[in-house]
Design a protein around this motif. Structure first.
Motif, PDB file in Angstrom:
ATOM      1  N   VAL A  92      14.617  74.695  28.181  1.00 22.50           N
ATOM      2  CA  VAL A  92      14.714  73.762  29.303  1.00 22.50           C
ATOM      3  C   VAL A  92      16.182  73.389  29.546  1.00 22.50           C
ATOM      4  O   VAL A  92      16.650  73.373  30.693  1.00 22.50           O
ATOM      5  CB  VAL A  92      13.847  72.503  29.054  1.00 22.50           C
ATOM      6  N   VAL A  93      16.905  73.099  28.487  1.00 27.37           N
ATOM      7  CA  VAL A  93      18.326  72.752  28.593  1.00 27.37           C
ATOM      8  C   VAL A  93      19.107  73.931  29.158  1.00 27.37           C
ATOM      9  O   VAL A  93      19.928  73.769  30.076  1.00 27.37           O
ATOM     10  CB  VAL A  93      18.891  72.332  27.218  1.00 27.37           C
ATOM     11  N   GLU A  97      21.228  74.298  32.701  1.00 30.41           N
ATOM     12  CA  GLU A  97      22.636  74.716  32.752  1.00 30.41           C
ATOM     13  C   GLU A  97      22.810  75.881  33.725  1.00 30.41           C
ATOM     14  O   GLU A  97      23.762  75.920  34.510  1.00 30.41           O
ATOM     15  CB  GLU A  97      23.137  75.131  31.362  1.00 30.41           C
ATOM     16  N   ILE A  98      21.887  76.842  33.670  1.00 31.49           N
ATOM     17  CA  ILE A  98      21.942  78.002  34.564  1.00 31.49           C
ATOM     18  C   ILE A  98      21.761  77.559  36.015  1.00 31.49           C
ATOM     19  O   ILE A  98      22.504  78.000  36.903  1.00 31.49           O
ATOM     20  CB  ILE A  98      20.895  79.053  34.145  1.00 31.49           C
ATOM     21  N   LEU A  99      20.806  76.688  36.277  1.00 33.41           N
ATOM     22  CA  LEU A  99      20.570  76.196  37.633  1.00 33.41           C
ATOM     23  C   LEU A  99      21.796  75.455  38.172  1.00 33.41           C
ATOM     24  O   LEU A  99      22.185  75.639  39.332  1.00 33.41           O
ATOM     25  CB  LEU A  99      19.331  75.289  37.665  1.00 33.41           C
ATOM     26  N   GLU A 126      23.319  85.523  29.072  1.00 30.88           N
ATOM     27  CA  GLU A 126      23.432  86.301  27.836  1.00 30.88           C
ATOM     28  C   GLU A 126      23.087  85.426  26.629  1.00 30.88           C
ATOM     29  O   GLU A 126      22.329  85.822  25.750  1.00 30.88           O
ATOM     30  CB  GLU A 126      24.854  86.846  27.707  1.00 30.88           C
ATOM     31  N   PHE A 127      23.633  84.220  26.603  1.00 28.29           N
ATOM     32  CA  PHE A 127      23.356  83.323  25.491  1.00 28.29           C
ATOM     33  C   PHE A 127      21.879  82.957  25.426  1.00 28.29           C
ATOM     34  O   PHE A 127      21.311  82.871  24.340  1.00 28.29           O
ATOM     35  CB  PHE A 127      24.204  82.052  25.568  1.00 28.29           C
ATOM     36  N   LYS A 128      21.249  82.750  26.571  1.00 27.48           N
ATOM     37  CA  LYS A 128      19.827  82.400  26.585  1.00 27.48           C
ATOM     38  C   LYS A 128      19.013  83.499  25.902  1.00 27.48           C
ATOM     39  O   LYS A 128      18.091  83.213  25.132  1.00 27.48           O
ATOM     40  CB  LYS A 128      19.328  82.167  28.008  1.00 27.48           C
ATOM     41  N   GLY A 129      19.353  84.763  26.140  1.00 22.98           N
ATOM     42  CA  GLY A 129      18.674  85.871  25.473  1.00 22.98           C
ATOM     43  C   GLY A 129      18.909  85.862  23.970  1.00 22.98           C
ATOM     44  O   GLY A 129      17.976  86.035  23.183  1.00 22.98           O
TER      45      GLY A 129
END
Length: 137
Positions: A92-93, A97-99, A126-129
């Motif tokens: 969710v965080v 951040e992406i949005l 990339e970090f989310k992955g």
């Protein structure tokens, strides 16, 4: 083991201040490990995890998104654009951040700012992955 002073500062608060054995930092040039007596440098951070090793077997992890790191012979200081304790980070965080970065990118007027925001988006995705793979392990 030799130690040195390390501080991680976000706009909201000081996330860490104390002596450490090493710090692993996600810079845009690549991940780097800082040890006591490291040569002076200044680098730009990308989205990722900062790992501060506090002694031979313990450490603390933090999420940073942008900012600068300054290293000198006796200390290392991170001034993060955004920083959180790793336990405060979830999908969710990261989605928020992406949005936020996507919204800023759409409204950017300057070509240089668009390039910077595009790079931030790539780093966050990339970090989310990486973060998802890490949570699954």
């Amino acid at each position: 083991m030799a130690t040195f002073k390390f501080e991680l500062v976000s706009p909201e608060r000081i996330l860490f201040s104390g002596d450490v054995v090493s710090v692993i930092i996600p810079s845009i040039e690549g991940e780097m490990t800082i040890l006591a007596g490291h040569a002076p440098l200044v680098a730009t951070l990308k989205a990722g995890i900062v790992f501060a090793q506090t002694d031979g077997s313990n450490g603390k992890e933090f999420f940073v998104n942008g900012g600068l790191v300054e290293v000198n012979q006796s200390s290392t200081t991170i001034l993060a654009e955004q920083g959180r304790f790793i336990e405060d980070v979830d999908n969710v965080v990261l989605d928020a951040e992406i949005l936020t970065a996507e919204t800023k990118l759409v409204g950017a007027q300057d070509e240089e700012e668009r390039k910077r925001l595009h790079d931030v988006l790539v780093q966050l995705r990339e970090f989310k992955g990486v973060f998802a793979d890490r949570k699954a392990a």
